[in-house]
Design a protein around this motif. Structure first.
Motif, short mmCIF file in Angstrom:
data_model
loop_
_atom_site.label_atom_id
_atom_site.label_comp_id
_atom_site.label_asym_id
_atom_site.label_seq_id
_atom_site.Cartn_x
_atom_site.Cartn_y
_atom_site.Cartn_z
N ARG A 86 30.71 82.22 13.38
CA ARG A 86 30.40 82.63 12.00
C ARG A 86 28.93 82.39 11.66
O ARG A 86 28.29 83.20 11.01
N THR A 143 31.92 89.75 7.72
CA THR A 143 31.71 88.59 8.59
C THR A 143 33.03 88.20 9.27
O THR A 143 33.06 87.97 10.48
N VAL A 184 33.62 88.12 13.33
CA VAL A 184 34.07 86.88 13.98
C VAL A 184 35.36 87.14 14.75
O VAL A 184 35.50 86.75 15.91
#
Length: 62
Positions: free
Chosen positions: A36, A25, A29
């Motif tokens: 997010r 993640t 991002v």
């Protein structure tokens, strides 16, 4: 909304998968400037005998 699918051989501990999800993640991002909250990750776990590399199956049914 980025959707990432990760397929791997089953058996890794939950804590390692949890760490992987956070780090993937973070990478999405940072690299895509995606929010997010928009990042989705699907983990698909397969038995070792459902996975082969270079013509060799990685495990056998138990």
């Amino acid at each position: 909304m980025p959707i990432i699918e990760i397929t791997m051989i089953e058996g890794r501990p939950f804590e390692k998968k949890k760490r992987m999800v956070k780090e993937v993640t973070d990478a999405i991002v940072a690299s895509l400037d995606a929010p997010r909250e928009a990042v989705r990750i699907i983990i698909r776990e397969v038995p070792a005998w459902h996975f082969a590399a270079a013509g060799v199956v990685k495990g056998e049914p138990q």
